[in-house]
Design a protein around this motif. Structure first.
Motif, PDB file in Angstrom:
ATOM      1  N   GLY A  32     -35.537 -33.380 -57.702  1.00 42.25           N
ATOM      2  CA  GLY A  32     -36.704 -34.194 -58.024  1.00 42.25           C
ATOM      3  C   GLY A  32     -36.779 -35.508 -57.276  1.00 42.25           C
ATOM      4  N   ILE A  33     -35.943 -35.684 -56.258  1.00 45.00           N
ATOM      5  CA  ILE A  33     -35.986 -36.901 -55.439  1.00 45.00           C
ATOM      6  C   ILE A  33     -37.041 -36.730 -54.353  1.00 45.00           C
ATOM      7  N   VAL A  34     -37.969 -37.683 -54.262  1.00 45.35           N
ATOM      8  CA  VAL A  34     -39.025 -37.613 -53.256  1.00 45.35           C
ATOM      9  C   VAL A  34     -38.433 -37.889 -51.879  1.00 45.35           C
ATOM     10  N   LEU A  35     -38.543 -36.888 -50.989  1.00 44.66           N
ATOM     11  CA  LEU A  35     -38.003 -37.026 -49.631  1.00 44.66           C
ATOM     12  C   LEU A  35     -39.085 -37.371 -48.616  1.00 44.66           C
ATOM     13  N   GLU A  36     -40.310 -36.924 -48.865  1.00 38.05           N
ATOM     14  CA  GLU A  36     -41.420 -37.184 -47.943  1.00 38.05           C
ATOM     15  C   GLU A  36     -42.652 -37.533 -48.761  1.00 38.05           C
ATOM     16  N   HIS A  37     -43.477 -38.442 -48.223  1.00 35.37           N
ATOM     17  CA  HIS A  37     -44.768 -38.698 -48.865  1.00 35.37           C
ATOM     18  C   HIS A  37     -45.830 -38.947 -47.804  1.00 35.37           C
ATOM     19  N   ARG A  38     -47.058 -38.639 -48.177  1.00 36.26           N
ATOM     20  CA  ARG A  38     -48.232 -38.896 -47.338  1.00 36.26           C
ATOM     21  C   ARG A  38     -49.238 -39.633 -48.204  1.00 36.26           C
ATOM     22  N   VAL A  39     -49.712 -40.781 -47.718  1.00 33.58           N
ATOM     23  CA  VAL A  39     -50.625 -41.597 -48.523  1.00 33.58           C
ATOM     24  C   VAL A  39     -51.511 -42.415 -47.596  1.00 33.58           C
ATOM     25  N   ASN A  40     -52.765 -42.636 -47.995  1.00 33.17           N
ATOM     26  CA  ASN A  40     -53.646 -43.528 -47.254  1.00 33.17           C
ATOM     27  C   ASN A  40     -53.124 -44.955 -47.346  1.00 33.17           C
ATOM     28  N   ALA A  41     -53.267 -45.699 -46.256  1.00 31.07           N
ATOM     29  CA  ALA A  41     -52.800 -47.081 -46.253  1.00 31.07           C
ATOM     30  C   ALA A  41     -53.464 -47.890 -47.361  1.00 31.07           C
ATOM     31  N   SER A  42     -54.741 -47.598 -47.629  1.00 30.69           N
ATOM     32  CA  SER A  42     -55.466 -48.350 -48.649  1.00 30.69           C
ATOM     33  C   SER A  42     -54.970 -48.057 -50.065  1.00 30.69           C
ATOM     34  N   ASP A  43     -54.312 -46.911 -50.254  1.00 28.15           N
ATOM     35  CA  ASP A  43     -53.808 -46.532 -51.578  1.00 28.15           C
ATOM     36  C   ASP A  43     -52.308 -46.752 -51.719  1.00 28.15           C
ATOM     37  N   ALA A  44     -51.650 -47.177 -50.641  1.00 29.32           N
ATOM     38  CA  ALA A  44     -50.189 -47.230 -50.630  1.00 29.32           C
ATOM     39  C   ALA A  44     -49.624 -48.122 -51.725  1.00 29.32           C
ATOM     40  N   ALA A  45     -50.195 -49.305 -51.908  1.00 27.66           N
ATOM     41  CA  ALA A  45     -49.667 -50.238 -52.905  1.00 27.66           C
ATOM     42  C   ALA A  45     -49.757 -49.647 -54.311  1.00 27.66           C
ATOM     43  N   THR A  46     -50.869 -48.958 -54.584  1.00 26.73           N
ATOM     44  CA  THR A  46     -51.062 -48.351 -55.909  1.00 26.73           C
ATOM     45  C   THR A  46     -50.017 -47.281 -56.168  1.00 26.73           C
ATOM     46  N   PHE A  47     -49.833 -46.370 -55.208  1.00 24.54           N
ATOM     47  CA  PHE A  47     -48.894 -45.278 -55.413  1.00 24.54           C
ATOM     48  C   PHE A  47     -47.448 -45.762 -55.418  1.00 24.54           C
ATOM     49  N   ARG A  48     -47.165 -46.800 -54.660  1.00 21.75           N
ATOM     50  CA  ARG A  48     -45.802 -47.347 -54.672  1.00 21.75           C
ATOM     51  C   ARG A  48     -45.494 -47.944 -56.045  1.00 21.75           C
ATOM     52  N   THR A  49     -46.490 -48.620 -56.639  1.00 18.88           N
ATOM     53  CA  THR A  49     -46.314 -49.190 -57.975  1.00 18.88           C
ATOM     54  C   THR A  49     -46.049 -48.098 -59.006  1.00 18.88           C
ATOM     55  N   TRP A  50     -46.731 -46.965 -58.867  1.00 17.94           N
ATOM     56  CA  TRP A  50     -46.527 -45.847 -59.789  1.00 17.94           C
ATOM     57  C   TRP A  50     -45.165 -45.173 -59.565  1.00 17.94           C
ATOM     58  N   GLY A  51     -44.560 -45.432 -58.427  1.00 11.31           N
ATOM     59  CA  GLY A  51     -43.293 -44.768 -58.110  1.00 11.31           C
ATOM     60  C   GLY A  51     -43.474 -43.475 -57.353  1.00 11.31           C
ATOM     61  N   LEU A  52     -44.689 -43.187 -56.902  1.00 11.34           N
ATOM     62  CA  LEU A  52     -44.956 -41.969 -56.136  1.00 11.34           C
ATOM     63  C   LEU A  52     -44.663 -42.268 -54.670  1.00 11.34           C
ATOM     64  N   TRP A  53     -43.378 -42.315 -54.369  1.00 10.43           N
ATOM     65  CA  TRP A  53     -42.916 -42.854 -53.086  1.00 10.43           C
ATOM     66  C   TRP A  53     -41.567 -42.247 -52.743  1.00 10.43           C
ATOM     67  N   GLN A  54     -41.215 -42.291 -51.453  1.00 15.65           N
ATOM     68  CA  GLN A  54     -39.910 -41.778 -51.016  1.00 15.65           C
ATOM     69  C   GLN A  54     -38.773 -42.461 -51.769  1.00 15.65           C
ATOM     70  N   GLY A  55     -37.794 -41.645 -52.162  1.00 15.70           N
ATOM     71  CA  GLY A  55     -36.602 -42.182 -52.795  1.00 15.70           C
ATOM     72  C   GLY A  55     -36.656 -42.268 -54.302  1.00 15.70           C
TER      73      GLY A  55
END
Length: 324
Positions: free
Chosen positions: A91-114
């Motif tokens: 369940g460890i995220v190894l790869e992610h794809r995200v729009n630059a405009s949404d990156a901060a939002t998804f990083r806050t949610w934890g939907l991010w590598q690692g």
């Protein structure tokens, strides 16, 4: 009467004797087995950069094959505000794809590598529950275990390795409130298709030089059967669907056996050959007889498809296909 809080609803369902649905079972695992509290403050588990690099290195060949499919899937879903994640079996995220405009939002949610999205860490969620149950799942908003994750919709499909063991999960997540369950269903179908394409590509790459025999099962999930046959006509590999269909070893290295033992005598039309013939005919019909287009749809080379057509007695003329 005030609405019941999410964490209270999860707790009640988890402890109810009638908690027999898959969702309630996952909530119960999260609370009872893993000792999680659905109302606790956010405590995301993130790997360090060296830890993440070490995990990724173990799956280097798999990730190299998966990346083009991740890019393709992201191009399809990014206009809707979704991101794409690929995890390992833990369940460890190894790869992610995200729009630059949404990156901060998804990083806050934890939907991010690692980030660790196992059920043990995050309770019921798309990635963790997909891996825990080994099946395609969609966890929509308040189906999540943690109250803090109820703003997410997560569509996931497992990816199985050539040895029949779980390799990881493919995830598309959205934090948009206007994503309906119907819309999620459309995305989930694409996630599952992309996961199967990654699975098949990695299987083929795992048996260089072998002849790969493929066919659709004809079942509701339309799973692709893949068997690797060497130059001595021994079956040396089989994907999870083929292992299940032919009663082979559930996991691990396949014991080599004559391909004819799986498919029948060479002078018979076997069930596998019938399924393969039907799959080739469908692909040709959809491509209106264009062999190159049909080969691309089946994931094989044009010359390979011609050889299969000859072996299966299939005409190149689509007008004669229905007569075969």
């Amino acid at each position: 009467m005030p609405d019941i809080r999410h964490e209270d609803r999860v707790a009640q369902a988890s402890h109810s004797p009638a908690a027999v649905t898959r969702l309630a079972a996952s909530w119960r695992r999260s609370m009872v087995k893993h000792g999680l509290d659905p109302g606790r403050p956010p405590q995301l588990r993130r790997l360090t950069a060296p830890e993440l690099a070490s995990r990724s290195a173990r799956l280097d060949e798999f990730l190299a094959i998966a990346r083009p499919q991740l890019d393709q899937l992201f191009q399809l879903v990014c206009p809707t505000g979704c991101n794409v994640l690929l995890t390992d079996a833990a369940g460890i995220v190894l790869e992610h794809r995200v729009n630059a405009s949404d990156a901060a939002t998804f990083r806050t949610w934890g939907l991010w590598q690692g980030t660790d999205w196992s059920e043990e860490a995050e309770g019921t969620n798309g990635i963790g529950t997909c891996l825990a149950e080994g099946r395609q799942v969609t966890i929509h908003r308040d189906e999540h275990f943690y109250a803090r994750n109820t703003g997410l919709s997560c569509m996931d499909a497992p990816i199985w390795g050539p040895d029949g063991r779980l390799l990881g999960a493919l995830d598309v997540s959205s934090a948009r409130a206007d994503h309906t369950e119907r819309w999620n269903g459309l995305i989930a179908a694409q996630v599952n298709q992309s996961a199967r394409q990654i699975e098949a590509a990695f299987f083929r790459a795992s048996f260089p030089g072998a002849r790969i025999i493929s066919a659709q099962t004809g079942e509701a999930d339309d799973a692709l059967l893949l068997v690797a046959v060497d130059k001595d006509d021994l079956a040396i590999g089989a994907n999870r669907a083929a292992r299940r269909a032919y009663g082979l070893e559930k996991e691990g290295k396949l014991r080599p056996r004559p391909a004819s033992d799986l498919f029948g005598r060479e002078d018979e039309v076997t069930g596998f050959e019938k399924a393969e013939r039907a799959a080739v005919i469908r692909a040709l019909a959809r491509a209106e007889g264009n062999v190159s287009a049909a080969a691309r749809a089946l994931g094989v080379g044009r010359a390979t498809l011609y050889r299969r057509m000859q072996r299966l007695g299939i005409s190149e003329n689509p007008g004669r296909l229905s007569q075969g």
